[in-house]
Design a protein around this motif. Sequence first.
Motif: not given
Length: 131
Positions: A48-52
């Motif tokens: 998963h990514t958070l803000k890329g």
Amino acid sequence: MKDLIRNFNNCLNNENLFNPTTVCAVEEVKIEDKVIIHAYIGASSQVHTLKGKIYDRIDDSDFVVKGTDPIVQLYIRKQNIFTERKMFFNFKIEDFRDDVFKKVRVRIQNRNKDHPWLEMTNSISHPICRE
């Protein structure tokens, strides 16, 4: 409190923040006349990514994963832990535990009382399964 929980869930389901999006179990817990929010986000087979940005959790810390090799290593590590994408052949119905079928049906029923799996038997008649 309800607005805070709704906002929290909306953030988790916002593709501009998290990709892929995720769900979690959120509940209010009262401790000594105070209400806290307990959010459980289970382990995922996906990266998963958070803000890329990609993060990796090590003990109680989160680290940004940078560079091709560390990102590849993260994917490989997750691939070896989770079995959702692996194919398993030559199972017989006797290889499956009846109590697990029951637990799954209870969990499904708690979320959707009309789910089609609730009407199914434990019999498997699919070409991939060898009885």
